[in-house]
Motif scaffolding. Sequence first.
Motif, short mmCIF file in Angstrom:
data_model
loop_
_atom_site.label_atom_id
_atom_site.label_comp_id
_atom_site.label_asym_id
_atom_site.label_seq_id
_atom_site.Cartn_x
_atom_site.Cartn_y
_atom_site.Cartn_z
N SER A 57 0.90 -1.16 0.00
CA SER A 57 0.00 0.00 0.00
C SER A 57 0.93 1.20 0.00
N SER A 58 0.39 2.37 -0.14
CA SER A 58 1.25 3.55 0.06
C SER A 58 1.34 3.83 1.56
N GLY A 59 2.03 4.89 1.93
CA GLY A 59 2.30 5.16 3.34
C GLY A 59 1.06 5.37 4.19
N CYS A 60 0.03 5.96 3.60
CA CYS A 60 -1.18 6.23 4.39
C CYS A 60 -1.80 4.95 4.94
N GLY A 61 -1.59 3.84 4.25
CA GLY A 61 -2.10 2.56 4.77
C GLY A 61 -1.50 2.28 6.14
N LEU A 62 -0.19 2.46 6.27
CA LEU A 62 0.45 2.19 7.56
C LEU A 62 0.15 3.29 8.59
N MET A 63 -0.12 4.52 8.10
CA MET A 63 -0.54 5.58 9.04
C MET A 63 -1.89 5.18 9.65
N GLU A 64 -2.76 4.64 8.81
CA GLU A 64 -4.06 4.15 9.30
C GLU A 64 -3.84 2.96 10.24
N SER A 82 -0.53 19.67 5.77
CA SER A 82 -1.57 18.81 5.17
C SER A 82 -1.47 17.34 5.58
N PHE A 83 -0.23 16.84 5.70
CA PHE A 83 -0.14 15.39 5.97
C PHE A 83 -0.40 15.06 7.44
N GLY A 84 -0.11 16.01 8.32
CA GLY A 84 -0.50 15.83 9.71
C GLY A 84 -2.03 15.88 9.83
N ILE A 128 3.10 12.23 14.92
CA ILE A 128 3.79 13.46 14.52
C ILE A 128 4.40 13.26 13.13
N THR A 129 4.33 14.31 12.31
CA THR A 129 4.98 14.26 11.00
C THR A 129 6.43 14.69 11.18
N HIS A 130 7.36 13.93 10.63
CA HIS A 130 8.76 14.38 10.72
C HIS A 130 9.06 15.45 9.68
N ASN A 131 8.67 15.19 8.44
CA ASN A 131 9.03 16.09 7.33
C ASN A 131 7.75 16.42 6.56
N GLU A 132 7.26 17.63 6.75
CA GLU A 132 5.97 17.99 6.13
C GLU A 132 6.23 18.42 4.68
N THR A 133 5.84 17.56 3.77
CA THR A 133 6.14 17.74 2.34
C THR A 133 5.44 18.95 1.75
N SER A 134 4.33 19.37 2.35
CA SER A 134 3.59 20.50 1.78
C SER A 134 4.24 21.84 2.12
N VAL A 158 5.66 8.15 14.05
CA VAL A 158 6.21 9.28 13.29
C VAL A 158 6.09 8.99 11.79
N ASP A 159 5.54 9.97 11.09
CA ASP A 159 5.45 9.89 9.63
C ASP A 159 6.76 10.41 9.04
N ALA A 160 7.54 9.47 8.50
CA ALA A 160 8.81 9.86 7.86
C ALA A 160 8.72 9.51 6.37
N VAL A 161 7.50 9.66 5.83
CA VAL A 161 7.25 9.26 4.44
C VAL A 161 8.20 9.98 3.49
N SER A 162 8.44 11.27 3.72
CA SER A 162 9.28 12.01 2.77
C SER A 162 10.67 12.32 3.33
N SER A 163 11.09 11.57 4.36
CA SER A 163 12.44 11.82 4.89
C SER A 163 13.26 10.56 5.13
N THR A 181 7.46 4.87 6.38
CA THR A 181 7.84 5.52 5.12
C THR A 181 7.24 4.78 3.92
N SER A 182 7.29 5.45 2.78
CA SER A 182 6.76 4.90 1.52
C SER A 182 7.92 4.68 0.55
N THR A 183 7.70 3.83 -0.45
CA THR A 183 8.79 3.53 -1.39
C THR A 183 9.11 4.68 -2.35
N GLN A 184 8.13 5.55 -2.62
CA GLN A 184 8.27 6.48 -3.76
C GLN A 184 8.94 7.80 -3.44
N LYS A 185 9.58 7.90 -2.27
CA LYS A 185 10.22 9.18 -1.91
C LYS A 185 11.73 8.99 -1.85
N CYS A 186 12.30 9.07 -0.65
CA CYS A 186 13.76 9.04 -0.55
C CYS A 186 14.36 7.68 -0.87
C1 PLP Z 1 4.73 13.69 4.74
C2 PLP Z 1 3.82 12.76 4.02
N1 PLP Z 1 3.04 11.94 4.73
C3 PLP Z 1 2.21 11.08 4.14
C4 PLP Z 1 2.09 11.03 2.78
C5 PLP Z 1 1.18 10.05 2.17
O1 PLP Z 1 1.96 9.02 1.67
P1 PLP Z 1 1.43 8.03 0.57
O2 PLP Z 1 1.10 8.87 -0.64
O3 PLP Z 1 2.57 7.11 0.36
O4 PLP Z 1 0.21 7.39 1.12
C6 PLP Z 1 2.87 11.85 1.98
C7 PLP Z 1 2.74 11.82 0.53
O5 PLP Z 1 3.19 12.69 -0.19
C8 PLP Z 1 3.76 12.74 2.61
O6 PLP Z 1 4.54 13.54 1.91
#
Ligand code: PLP
Length: 357
Positions: A57-64, A82-84, A128-134, A158-163, A181-186
């Motif tokens: 799944s993407s990262g949000c699956g594991l956040m859920e 936004s991601f927090g 907590i979000t580590h790195n807020e991509t927005s 901790v959401d480290a999806v983009s770090s 974290t998700s595969t499609q970032k770092c």
């Molecule tokens: C900081 C952060 N958290 C969560 C997400 C959501 O991750 P995903 O798109 O892998 O579900 C993203 C996606 O850009 C993100 O940048």
Amino acid sequence: MKLFIPGPTYVREEVLMQMTKPLIGHRTKDASVLQKNITENMKQVFMTENMVLCSTSSGCGLMEGAIRSCTSSKAAVFSIGSFGNKWHKIGISNGLDVDLYKVELGETIDANFVDEVLKKNDYDFVAITHNETSTGVVTPIEEIAEVMKKYGNIVWAVDAVSSAGGMKIETDELGIDILITSTQKCLALPPGMAFCTFSEKAIERAKTVENRGNYFDLLSLYNDILKRDYQYPNTPNISLMYAAEYQLNHMVNEEGLEDRFNRHREMAEYVRNWALENFALFPKDVKYASDTVTCVLNNKNLDIGNLNRELAKRGMTISNGYGDLKDKTFRIAHMGDLTMDDIKELLENIDEIRGGL
Ligand SMILES: Cc1ncc(COP(=O)(O)O)c(C=O)c1O
């Protein structure tokens, strides 16, 4: 097209080629070996001795999965963008009792503020979000970790999806229970999988939570790893796992993680200096500016759509601002396998295009 957007990021050709390998059954010994290799290298990326869970799944699956599997009474989400906010929404839509604490966009969360909130409330899960991509802002997780140590009953996610994989995060040292974290970032892989750590505390908590859902039940993912020798309850994305095995081996054993983190920092400094000379930074304090994505304040009213159309003709693309920050900001990612040469080439092209606009 070279992607300078904060995910999905540029993936090297040889990594993509791994996905053309013939498939294997997900209940074979080879599948166990594949999964175990990925897990062992992800443990190094996450700097943890705890088990790493892998989700198709993407990262949000594991956040859920994290908030639902490990909140037994009440959760708090500290958001810097936004991601927090999304993590809060995920909790609420799962029927959980979740409070949201947020700051003005461009700012970070202060550790003392976290302490004040936790002192006055009885939360058993904190996100907590580590790195807020927005916004291109990071949270001071080292300082927040000192606060979290005082609250032994709280599972800290901790959401480290983009770090993760681009910035050093000492998961165990900091006492983070679930780092995602998700595969499609770092990690510079195609989208489609996500990884998280799962501490003893998180495991014990999940055992007490009755309705953990099914697909994202972290305890069930964990139990299957033990029971089925690194296999999972459902059919994973085997093709992407080949690519992950290959790429993680490159990151850990060829490039080296310290060098990878340094490369990210150097690219970030270069982009920040360029942004400061030509525009301004959106993060209020440069101390909290991200090393993986720079959010530039568009104080020159540059037409970002136009810029991107011109960049596309040259085989490159950047990101407009996220949500309400569209056109007010734009974002340049310097994550994954991009190099300093790529970054210099991009910025030279932007300068050239701006000169002609
Ligand atoms: C900081 C952060 N958290 C969560 C997400 C959501 O991750 P995903 O798109 O892998 O579900 C993203 C996606 O850009 C993100 O940048």
